[in-house]
Write an enzyme that holds these catalytic residues in place. Structure first.
Site, mmCIF file in Angstrom:
data_model
loop_
_atom_site.group_PDB
_atom_site.id
_atom_site.type_symbol
_atom_site.label_atom_id
_atom_site.label_comp_id
_atom_site.label_asym_id
_atom_site.label_seq_id
_atom_site.Cartn_x
_atom_site.Cartn_y
_atom_site.Cartn_z
ATOM 1 C CD GLU A 177 -13.500 30.962 33.938
ATOM 2 O OE1 GLU A 177 -12.435 31.102 33.320
ATOM 3 O OE2 GLU A 177 -14.025 29.863 34.133
ATOM 4 C CE LYS A 219 -15.092 29.926 30.870
ATOM 5 N NZ LYS A 219 -14.174 29.288 29.904
HETATM 6 P P1 13P Z 1 -15.323 24.036 32.156
HETATM 7 O O1 13P Z 1 -16.320 24.304 31.069
HETATM 8 O O2 13P Z 1 -14.803 22.623 32.148
HETATM 9 O O3 13P Z 1 -15.805 24.486 33.501
HETATM 10 O O4 13P Z 1 -14.065 24.918 31.825
HETATM 11 C C1 13P Z 1 -14.239 26.221 31.452
HETATM 12 C C2 13P Z 1 -13.061 27.010 31.839
HETATM 13 O O5 13P Z 1 -12.422 27.611 31.020
HETATM 14 C C3 13P Z 1 -12.692 27.053 33.246
HETATM 15 O O6 13P Z 1 -11.808 28.098 33.452
#
Ligand code: 13P
Length: 340
Positions: A177, A219
């Protein structure tokens, strides 16, 4: 490294019509969220709230997995069942956030680097025993004057790659991510440029560390206008730019891409996903991995009161349903009104 298990897990995470619930907010972030609805943030209130989400009747139709926080994977449902076992029984994969947070990046004001590599193999082995089959590591890239720096992008990409390799060895699917923040007054063009540079660096680092795309899930943050930019791009533009960047950078061998909501409104996050998933000829399935955009209405309905649990679950079920449809390009704005 159990390759068959890694493949099975990664495919299940992006199963058609389903997505991930990110419920891995750190206790600090949880405190901020709870404060917004005047709920005291304690270990027990966090357990009660997460339990409410996980026990929502029928939500397993739309959820392939849940990302848990260290505290939560050790907690139990009202009936005394460990949350990870409870979810697995419902056919929902338990996942775990394993990074230790984004910390100030030395010599680089305004930038962050994510920590948490220390003892990672040992921690992953324990999480596997507790039932986790996938993991998450979030890197944060900030757009501003003169930033992101090359150093910031590369330090974060390197950490993500080391994390991914450790996950593979533990037979846990890593969610990569690298979040490009939407905070700031930058243009969507700038966001696209930075997102592309970030993803390029991440996939180069993953390859250098022998982390295979077949066992990895990205992600991604969507390519959007900075929150304070005067020109806010529309849904189609966000979808086109995001998919263009992903096609340029993400290997087709990867089983899927999930998105974070990043502070977008609930409906915008759904509309953007829907527009992307409607596109033809995508190399990977796309779905959601939202925290705020799935939980906001539920948190507001709950307000810490046991009497509000049913209303909160209804609100959560609705957002999960809408995003499940969006992941297949089947969402329409009218569906929101019908449920209201
Ligand atoms: P949000 O969808 O609130 O951005 O959170 C996703 C997430 O896991 C951030 O690390």
């Amino acid at each position: 490294m159990d390759k068959a298990l890694l493949s099975k897990t990664a495919a299940a995470m992006v199963a058609r019509g389903k997505g991930l619930l990110a419920a891995d907010e750190s206790s600090g972030t949880c405190e901020t969220r709870f404060k917004s609805v005047n709920v005291e943030c304690t270990e027990e209130s966090r357990r009660a709230y997460r339990g409410l989400l996980f026990t929502t009747p029928g939500v397993e139709q739309f959820l392939s997995g849940v990302i848990l926080f260290d505290e939560t994977i050790r907690q139990k449902s009202e009936g005394g069942v460990p949350f990870a076992d409870y979810l697995a029984k419902k056919g929902i994969l338990p996942g775990i956030k394993v990074d230790a947070g984004a910390k100030d990046f030395p010599l680089h004001k305004g930038e962050k680097v994510t920590e948490g590599l220390d003892n990672l193999p040992r921690r992953l082995a324990e999480y596997f025993k507790l039932g986790a089959r996938f993991a998450k590591w979030r890197a944060v890239i900030t757009i501003g004057e003169g930033i992101p720096s090359h150093a910031c992008i590369y330090a974060n990409a390197h950490a993500l790659a080391r994390y991914a390799a450790a996950c593979h060895e533990a037979s846990i699917v890593p969610i990569i991510e690298p979040e490009v923040l939407l905070d700031g007054d930058h243009s969507i063009e700038r966001c696209e440029e930075v997102t592309e540079a970030t993803l390029r660096a991440c996939y180069a680092a993953l390859a250098a560390h022998d982390a295979q795309p077949e066992y990895t899930i990205l992600k991604a943050s969507m390519v959007v206008s900075g929150k304070h930019n005067t020109r806010q791009a529309g849904v189609d533009e966000v979808a086109e730019r995001t998919i263009r960047v992903l096609k340029r950078t993400v290997p087709a061998a990867q089983p899927g891409v999930v998105f974070l909501s990043g502070g977008q409104s609930d409906e915008a996050a759904t509309a953007h996903l829907n527009a992307m998933a409607s596109m033809k000829g995508l190399p990977w399935p796309l779905t959601f991995s939202y925290s705020r955009a799935l939980q906001n209405p539920a948190l507001k309905a709950w307000k810490g009161q046991a009497g509000n649990v049913a209303a909160a679950q209804k609100a959560f079920h609705h957002r999960a349903h809408m995003n499940g449809l969006a992941s297949q390009g089947k969402w329409r704005p009218e569906l929101e009104k019908q449920a209201a």
